[in-house]
Motif scaffolding. Structure first.
Motif, PDB file in Angstrom:
ATOM      1  N   ASP A  10       0.847  -1.192   0.000  1.00 17.31           N
ATOM      2  CA  ASP A  10       0.000   0.000   0.000  1.00 17.31           C
ATOM      3  C   ASP A  10       0.883   1.243   0.000  1.00 17.31           C
ATOM      4  OD1 ASP A  10      -1.832   1.992   0.348  1.00 17.31           O
ATOM      5  OD2 ASP A  10      -2.543   1.319   2.314  1.00 17.31           O
ATOM      6  N   GLU A  11       0.890   1.937  -1.122  1.00 12.24           N
ATOM      7  CA  GLU A  11       1.745   3.120  -1.240  1.00 12.24           C
ATOM      8  C   GLU A  11       1.235   4.297  -0.403  1.00 12.24           C
ATOM      9  OE1 GLU A  11      -1.333   3.459  -4.487  1.00 12.24           O
ATOM     10  OE2 GLU A  11      -0.166   1.880  -3.521  1.00 12.24           O
ATOM     11  N   THR A  12       0.007   4.196   0.118  1.00 10.26           N
ATOM     12  CA  THR A  12      -0.537   5.272   0.954  1.00 10.26           C
ATOM     13  C   THR A  12      -0.338   5.007   2.442  1.00 10.26           C
ATOM     14  OG1 THR A  12      -2.754   4.274   1.122  1.00 10.26           O
ATOM     15  CG2 THR A  12      -2.308   5.671  -0.799  1.00 10.26           C
ATOM     16  N   SER A  13       0.273   3.884   2.756  1.00 15.06           N
ATOM     17  CA  SER A  13       0.456   3.497   4.153  1.00 15.06           C
ATOM     18  C   SER A  13       1.373   4.462   4.900  1.00 15.06           C
ATOM     19  CB  SER A  13       1.036   2.081   4.211  1.00 15.06           C
ATOM     20  OG  SER A  13       1.525   1.778   5.489  1.00 15.06           O
ATOM     21  N   ASP A  14       1.134   4.576   6.204  1.00 15.42           N
ATOM     22  CA  ASP A  14       2.010   5.388   7.062  1.00 15.42           C
ATOM     23  C   ASP A  14       3.207   4.597   7.563  1.00 15.42           C
ATOM     24  OD1 ASP A  14       0.380   7.609   6.850  1.00 15.42           O
ATOM     25  OD2 ASP A  14      -0.856   7.021   8.561  1.00 15.42           O
ATOM     26  N   LYS A  15       3.232   3.299   7.269  1.00 13.25           N
ATOM     27  CA  LYS A  15       4.335   2.455   7.728  1.00 13.25           C
ATOM     28  C   LYS A  15       5.632   2.841   7.023  1.00 13.25           C
ATOM     29  CE  LYS A  15       1.477  -1.708   8.456  1.00 13.25           C
ATOM     30  NZ  LYS A  15       1.274  -3.107   7.986  1.00 13.25           N
ATOM     31  N   LYS A  16       6.733   2.543   7.674  1.00  8.64           N
ATOM     32  CA  LYS A  16       8.033   2.782   7.076  1.00  8.64           C
ATOM     33  C   LYS A  16       8.197   1.871   5.856  1.00  8.64           C
ATOM     34  CE  LYS A  16      12.935   3.102   8.349  1.00  8.64           C
ATOM     35  NZ  LYS A  16      13.930   2.876   9.426  1.00  8.64           N
ATOM     36  N   PRO A  17       8.701   2.388   4.717  1.00  6.43           N
ATOM     37  CA  PRO A  17       8.791   1.565   3.513  1.00  6.43           C
ATOM     38  C   PRO A  17       9.991   0.624   3.530  1.00  6.43           C
ATOM     39  CG  PRO A  17       9.633   3.749   3.057  1.00  6.43           C
ATOM     40  CD  PRO A  17       9.101   3.790   4.462  1.00  6.43           C
ATOM     41  N   TYR A  18       9.799  -0.511   2.882  1.00  5.30           N
ATOM     42  CA  TYR A  18      10.897  -1.442   2.623  1.00  5.30           C
ATOM     43  C   TYR A  18      10.629  -2.015   1.241  1.00  5.30           C
ATOM     44  CZ  TYR A  18      14.413  -5.083   3.149  1.00  5.30           C
ATOM     45  OH  TYR A  18      15.530  -5.882   2.970  1.00  5.30           O
ATOM     46  N   SER A  19      11.575  -1.850   0.325  1.00  8.16           N
ATOM     47  CA  SER A  19      11.318  -2.290  -1.042  1.00  8.16           C
ATOM     48  C   SER A  19      12.527  -2.975  -1.664  1.00  8.16           C
ATOM     49  CB  SER A  19      10.898  -1.104  -1.921  1.00  8.16           C
ATOM     50  OG  SER A  19      11.898  -0.105  -1.934  1.00  8.16           O
ATOM     51  N   ILE A  20      12.225  -3.926  -2.521  1.00  5.64           N
ATOM     52  CA  ILE A  20      13.227  -4.662  -3.296  1.00  5.64           C
ATOM     53  C   ILE A  20      12.688  -4.805  -4.711  1.00  5.64           C
ATOM     54  CG2 ILE A  20      14.425  -6.877  -3.609  1.00  5.64           C
ATOM     55  CD1 ILE A  20      14.282  -7.360  -0.643  1.00  5.64           C
ATOM     56  N   VAL A  21      13.576  -4.668  -5.689  1.00  7.43           N
ATOM     57  CA  VAL A  21      13.192  -4.997  -7.070  1.00  7.43           C
ATOM     58  C   VAL A  21      13.893  -6.303  -7.436  1.00  7.43           C
ATOM     59  CG1 VAL A  21      12.676  -2.662  -7.856  1.00  7.43           C
ATOM     60  CG2 VAL A  21      15.029  -3.489  -7.963  1.00  7.43           C
ATOM     61  N   ILE A  22      13.144  -7.190  -8.024  1.00 11.21           N
ATOM     62  CA  ILE A  22      13.709  -8.478  -8.428  1.00 11.21           C
ATOM     63  C   ILE A  22      14.707  -8.261  -9.561  1.00 11.21           C
ATOM     64  CG2 ILE A  22      11.839  -8.856 -10.071  1.00 11.21           C
ATOM     65  CD1 ILE A  22      11.996 -11.789  -9.654  1.00 11.21           C
ATOM     66  N   PRO A  23      15.865  -8.904  -9.533  1.00 14.93           N
ATOM     67  CA  PRO A  23      16.710  -8.893 -10.736  1.00 14.93           C
ATOM     68  C   PRO A  23      15.903  -9.553 -11.854  1.00 14.93           C
ATOM     69  CG  PRO A  23      17.947  -9.669  -8.825  1.00 14.93           C
ATOM     70  CD  PRO A  23      16.500  -9.618  -8.411  1.00 14.93           C
ATOM     71  N   GLY A  44       6.605  -4.777  10.660  1.00 15.80           N
ATOM     72  CA  GLY A  44       5.904  -3.502  10.682  1.00 15.80           C
ATOM     73  C   GLY A  44       6.191  -2.568   9.526  1.00 15.80           C
ATOM     74  N   TYR A  45       6.926  -3.039   8.527  1.00 11.80           N
ATOM     75  CA  TYR A  45       7.222  -2.206   7.357  1.00 11.80           C
ATOM     76  C   TYR A  45       6.146  -2.408   6.279  1.00 11.80           C
ATOM     77  CZ  TYR A  45      12.012  -1.479   9.073  1.00 11.80           C
ATOM     78  OH  TYR A  45      13.120  -1.134   9.815  1.00 11.80           O
ATOM     79  N   GLU A  46       5.979  -1.387   5.442  1.00 15.73           N
ATOM     80  CA  GLU A  46       5.188  -1.559   4.236  1.00 15.73           C
ATOM     81  C   GLU A  46       6.138  -2.125   3.192  1.00 15.73           C
ATOM     82  OE1 GLU A  46       1.882  -2.051   2.382  1.00 15.73           O
ATOM     83  OE2 GLU A  46       1.864  -0.969   4.299  1.00 15.73           O
ATOM     84  N   ALA A  47       6.046  -3.416   2.965  1.00 13.43           N
ATOM     85  CA  ALA A  47       7.057  -4.114   2.166  1.00 13.43           C
ATOM     86  C   ALA A  47       6.573  -4.330   0.734  1.00 13.43           C
ATOM     87  CB  ALA A  47       7.404  -5.455   2.811  1.00 13.43           C
TER      88      ALA A  47
END
Length: 879
Positions: free
Chosen positions: A33-46, A76-79
């Motif tokens: 959820d890009e609108t979340s207040d949670k701290k973001p955590y993101s990975i892009v797949i190779p 607790g992250y928005e992953a």
């Protein structure tokens, strides 16, 4: 209330994993959820190539990414994990062209537009296939955000990037020596060129001086390029040739006149110390030619054949380069100009895609000035904004970044991002723009961009760039980590760092987590030709996805060493999955009817507090391990806790407590709490089985899926240091008493008495632990004695500073035991005497290796200790 019939007696991974993955998909569990207040955590797949199929390397790489995503989602992250595929320019075009050849056609028969239509059709049919295969790995990436490096969004990003870099004078078009593949009919980059050592030859050829006697002898590995020679070069400090510098020679065969020049590039020790300079067909010669204002002569064409030009003899026109080599050698030999042929081992560049020998070719191409845009990436590392795990790869990365040649980004293909440059049909004027300024007057550049150009934008083009206000870009960029094997640090990682820094002003990820490559059990690289590949789909069918994930993860080292593997090793993961299933089934049977009350701390036993303390410490350790990318250690930690601490110890003791009505209810609560926590700790690496078991636990959870449950963390309320010490005493005591039984052959069912000599503190611990010691070690009576009391005819053991004695009279035949110990003593004495004899032998001491002498001394010391122990035991038995 849990119905035990819902949990089969035998774990069926296929049934469980298919069912659980469908449950996750139905519940939309992977969507971020890009609108979340949670701290973001993101990975892009190779992004795997659209032409690819799932292999064991994908299994490892994506398991590690999934562990990180699931862990942070539970923490607790928005992953967000973005999946996608690469259009794979050369590879995909080769596949489609191969199909056309089978039909007796070529792409030129169809024309560009029709060929691209067919290629798009093939790509659309296949680009989702490999990601569907990835589902078998249990990956939790967000398919609603699935991307393709040639989709509309990526195309817009590529155009924006190209135009921006061109306007900043970081992209230019110019003539340069490139690696050309005659088979693919395209330039390829340095990193797409693989070098193989081959046994070739070094030919020494004579060039006669003009208008005077004498000649200079040149050594070359490529006599077929002789027609493109523009000079002979020698080192300025080579005394052999100092009088020849500035003179003119006549080229063999053609008679063309060329100068002898001096240049420090020449290696005086190689061959004769004189080399021919062919700027159109050698990158080093090209640089020499530029320094001396020598015009290149192009004699080999794009197909690897001799050009039909005035510089090449007519008989060679259109002839393959290797045929022309032999024909040239024949002519030289016939005219007495080929003086010597020497064997010569050298590296030969091969096209990574088709293994064709590369032809260095002077060609007009598009380039990126990498030396300029690499600086920001180097500074990011130096400032600590970008780090590598393990750290040793930092040096390699910096080395590559500081030594980069300009990057050739144009490819003579049809499939790919067509370069956004347009030429006026009348004047030839070139315009670089995102769109054709006037299709009636301008024609677009026919070349396409190197696949790695669009892949270099992957971390931010997938987030909506160039729209920096895109919700995903604002929420999830820069990404959190890049997970990859070391073999594409230069291919891909360096390009993403350069592009990210230049186009977004930020490194695309703060951390690059590098893991090793998977090799076979002998350390050999896996390949179809060697027949040593392992198909992950077949592994999953046989052992289960979770078993494969756990095995691969447990083999990862923090140092990123390569992983040696054979199919048999996956039995380790399957056995662990079965252990989890069976232990959980036992727990479910014994907590049937458990109430929904919280654990009553005042009713906790020593062992209850111990397991909660150990679980708490394990959670702390695991969080630290995952956060520091010690993923293999995480797998080992949870394995040890579950098997040894929980199953082998606590569950066994829980059986005793469950039989006591006063302890049963709270013991059930502890069992439920710990089982749930262990499933959450295990979930990132073994997601399916943990989801299934948690759904069967008789408890009301806040989340419908374990994926959204909180990952266990350390808590002060579960610190029970004193009770943990007491429990450790219990387990050490039970282990020691069992060893005494085994040593003397005391039957397991025979109860024993124990006399304990310990200090006041330990005595207090032993007294509190008595019920457990008696039950687990079959002890009937425990007596506390002072350290001066001698217990006769007894076996003994040490627990900490305490001494435990087990009277043996009545349990074993004392006389037979004395005889057995005397026989053992005799063997010890004999071995010791033999080793001492060696050490007293001067010849042995002088000639034996140092390590052998050290091992012999160490063994003698061990034997002395064992001998004393057996002597003391015999004395005790005789007393």
């Amino acid at each position: 209330m849990t119905n035990i019939n819902d949990l089969p007696t035998v774990y069926n991974p296929t049934e469980t994993e298919d069912k659980i993955y469908k449950f996750w998909e139905e519940k939309d569990c992977f969507k971020a959820d890009e609108t979340s207040d949670k701290k973001p955590y993101s990975i892009v797949i190779p992004p795997p190539n659209v032409t690819g199929v799932l292999h064991i390397g994908h299994a490892l790489d994506n398991t590690l990414q999934d562990i990180l995503i699931r862990y942070h989602r539970m923490s607790g992250y928005e992953a967000l994990w973005v999946p996608g595929t690469d259009h794979a320019g050369i590879a995909t075009q080769n596949v489609v062209e191969k199909k056309l050849r089978e039909e007796g056609k070529s792409r030129h028969d169809l024309g560009r537009e029709k060929f691209l239509e067919i290629t798009w059709q093939w790509a659309n049919e296949h680009k989702g296939a490999i990601l569907d295969q990835f589902k078998r790995l249990g990956v939790s990436f967000d398919r609603s955000r699935q991307r393709f490096t040639l989709d509309e969004g990526c195309s817009a990003a590529v155009k924006e990037a190209f135009v921006t870099l061109y306007e900043r004078d970081l992209i230019y078009k110019g003539a340069y020596i490139v690696n050309w593949c005659p088979r693919c009919q395209s330039a390829i980059s340095d990193i797409e060129t693989e070098y193989e050592t081959e046994q070739g030859h070094l030919w020494e050829i004579q060039y006669h001086l003009k208008d005077e006697p004498g000649a200079i002898v040149v050594a070359t590995t490529r006599p077929e390029t002789i027609y493109g020679d523009v000079a002979i070069a020698v080192h300025p400090n080579d005394y052999k040739y100092k009088d020849l510098i500035g003179k003119t020679v006549c080229m063999p065969i053609t008679g063309k006149e060329i100068p002898i020049i001096a240049d420090e590039y020449v290696d005086k020790s190689f061959g004769t110390g004189a080399v021919k300079i062919t700027p159109a067909h050698d990158p080093n010669d090209y640089e020499v030619g530029k320094r001396h204002n020598l015009k290149p002569v192009w004699v080999i064409d794009e197909k690897g054949c001799m050009k039909a030009c005035d510089d090449v003899p007519a008989e060679l026109h259109g002839m393959d380069r290797y045929e022309a080599r032999q024909k040239t050698l024949d002519w030289l030999n016939m005219n007495g100009l080929l003086l010597r042929t020497l064997d010569h081992e050298h590296n030969v560049g091969k096209c990574q895609r088709c293994n064709t020998t590369i032809e260095p070719l002077l060609s007009e191409q598009w380039f990126v000035r990498t030396s300029k845009i690499a600086k920001a990436g180097i500074e990011a590392v130096e400032k600590g904004d970008l780090k590598f795990v393990p750290e040793r790869w930092t040096k390699n990365f910096l080395g590559w970044m500081s030594e980069m040649r300009d990057w050739c980004i144009s490819r003579q293909l049809w499939w790919g991002h067509q370069i956004p440059a347009y030429y006026n049909n009348e004047t030839g004027e070139m315009v670089v723009a995102k769109e054709n300024p006037d299709p009636s007057k301008y024609t677009q550049e026919t070349d396409v961009l190197d696949t790695w150009f669009s892949s270099g934008l992957w971390p931010f083009e997938t987030m909506g760039w160039p729209n920096t206000n895109a919700p995903d870009f604002k929420k999830f960029y820069p990404t959190s980590v890049l997970v990859t094997a070391f073999d594409i640090i230069f291919f891909w990682v360096a390009r993403m760092v350069m592009m990210g820094c230049e186009l977004t002003g930020q490194v695309p990820f703060p951390t690059v987590y590098i893991h090793g490559l998977i090799r076979d059990e002998h350390g050999q690289k896996m390949s179809k030709s060697k027949g040593n590949t392992i198909d992950p789909v077949l592994l999953i069918d046989k052992y289960g996805c979770d078993a494969m994930r756990f095995t691969l993860t447990s083999l990862c080292t923090y140092g990123g060493q390569d992983i040696k593997i054979s199919e048999e090793r996956f039995e380790y993961g399957r056995n662990f999955a079965n252990k989890i299933w069976n232990a959980s089934r036992f727990v479910l049977m014994n907590i049937d009817g458990v109430d929904d009350k919280p654990i009553e701390f005042e009713k906790l036993t020593i062992i209850d507090k111990w397991i909660l303390h150990e679980l708490n410490q394990t959670a702390k350790t695991i969080n630290e391990q995952i956060q520091s990318y010690r993923i293999g250690e995480y797998a080992q930690t949870i394995y040890d806790f579950f098997r040894s601490t929980y199953c082998d110890k606590y569950v066994e003791i829980a059986k005793i407590q469950l039989a006591d009505e006063s302890l049963k209810a709270n013991t059930q609560r502890v069992l439920l709490y710990v089982t749930d926590a262990v499933m959450r700790l295990l979930h990132p690496v073994m997601p399916h089985i943990t989801e299934q078991i948690r759904q069967l636990l008789p408890a009301k959870f806040d989340t419908e899926t374990i994926m959204k449950a909180h990952f266990p963390v350390f808590s002060e309320k579960f610190v029970f240091a004193d009770e943990a010490e007491q429990a450790d005493t219990v387990f050490e005591t039970v282990k020691s008493l069992r060893n005494v039984r085994q040593s003397f052959g005391v039957p397991v069912k025979s109860p024993v008495d124990v006399k304990i000599s310990a200090d006041e503190h330990q005595t207090e611990i032993f007294k509190k632990a008595e019920p457990y010691i008696k039950r687990l070690a079959r002890v009937e009576n425990i007596e506390y004695i002072d350290d001066k009391t001698v217990v006769k005819q007894a076996g003994s053991a040490a627990v900490g500073n305490a001494k435990l004695s087990v009277p043996l009279a009545g349990l074993i035949d004392i006389d037979m035991e004395i005889a057995r110990q005397n026989k053992k003593l005799e063997k010890l004495v004999k071995e010791k005497s033999s080793l001492e004899g060696r050490m007293n032998n001067k010849n042995f001491v002088e000639h034996a290796p140092k390590e052998v002498l050290e091992q012999t001394k160490a063994r003698i010391d061990e034997l002395i200790v064992e001998e004393n122990t057996v002597n003391d035991l015999i004395k005790s038995l005789k007393a």
